[in-house]
Motif scaffolding. Structure first.
Motif, PDB file in Angstrom:
ATOM      1  N   GLN A 159     109.656  39.246  34.426  1.00 12.71           N
ATOM      2  CA  GLN A 159     108.211  39.075  34.419  1.00 12.71           C
ATOM      3  C   GLN A 159     107.877  37.588  34.356  1.00 12.71           C
ATOM      4  OE1 GLN A 159     105.798  41.151  34.825  1.00 12.71           O
ATOM      5  NE2 GLN A 159     106.993  43.027  34.844  1.00 12.71           N
TER       6      GLN A 159
ATOM      7  N   ALA B  80     113.935  42.174  46.526  1.00 10.72           N
ATOM      8  CA  ALA B  80     113.811  41.697  45.147  1.00 10.72           C
ATOM      9  C   ALA B  80     114.778  42.450  44.235  1.00 10.72           C
ATOM     10  CB  ALA B  80     112.379  41.854  44.658  1.00 10.72           C
TER      11      ALA B  80
ATOM     12  N   SER C 260     112.361  37.936  41.305  1.00  8.66           N
ATOM     13  CA  SER C 260     110.939  38.265  41.224  1.00  8.66           C
ATOM     14  C   SER C 260     110.279  37.967  42.562  1.00  8.66           C
ATOM     15  CB  SER C 260     110.249  37.439  40.136  1.00  8.66           C
ATOM     16  OG  SER C 260     110.736  37.787  38.878  1.00  8.66           O
TER      17      SER C 260
ATOM     18  N   PHE D 180     106.889  37.346  44.188  1.00  7.90           N
ATOM     19  CA  PHE D 180     105.585  37.007  43.633  1.00  7.90           C
ATOM     20  C   PHE D 180     104.562  36.591  44.666  1.00  7.90           C
ATOM     21  CE2 PHE D 180     107.803  33.064  43.751  1.00  7.90           C
ATOM     22  CZ  PHE D 180     106.842  32.146  44.087  1.00  7.90           C
TER      23      PHE D 180
ATOM     24  N   TYR E 203     110.637  34.564  46.745  1.00 10.56           N
ATOM     25  CA  TYR E 203     111.413  35.146  45.663  1.00 10.56           C
ATOM     26  C   TYR E 203     111.846  34.047  44.714  1.00 10.56           C
ATOM     27  CZ  TYR E 203     111.647  39.145  48.715  1.00 10.56           C
ATOM     28  OH  TYR E 203     111.308  40.203  49.515  1.00 10.56           O
TER      29      TYR E 203
END
Length: 97
Positions: free
Chosen positions: A2, A67, A73, A75, A84
């Motif tokens: 996260q 991913a 991640s 995003f 990534y």
């Protein structure tokens, strides 16, 4: 992994100017593509990937698969570009320093 909003915003700014390192063709995700993404992420920490033309749903599925395969991640979701990020200990080119 996260990412907080401040990190996403910073990475988005950096990723905007990146050239794609990996380009995915009509064959989709192959073991070679996955290996190349792993290598690129270990070298650069942040990469841009060009996806094949297709519907948004198809690109979203490919992006999520990449991913997951790279343990990175995803995003940035642009029309045919995805970025990534994976945090590594000693990147060749650290984008967050």
């Amino acid at each position: 992994m996260q990412l907080d909003n401040a990190t996403i915003k910073r990475l988005r700014g950096i990723g905007h100017d990146l050239k794609p390192i990996v380009m995915i063709g009509n064959k989709g995700i192959t073991p070679t593509i996955t290996e190349e993404i792993d290598r690129a992420l270990s070298d650069h920490e942040l990469i841009k990937v060009k996806l094949p033309a297709g519907t948004k749903e198809e690109r979203d599925v490919i992006g999520a698969e990449l991913a997951k395969a790279a343990n990175a991640s995803l995003f940035i979701l642009l029309v045919v570009w995805h970025c990534y990020y994976v945090k590594i200990q000693t990147p060749t080119q650290n984008c967050l320093t």
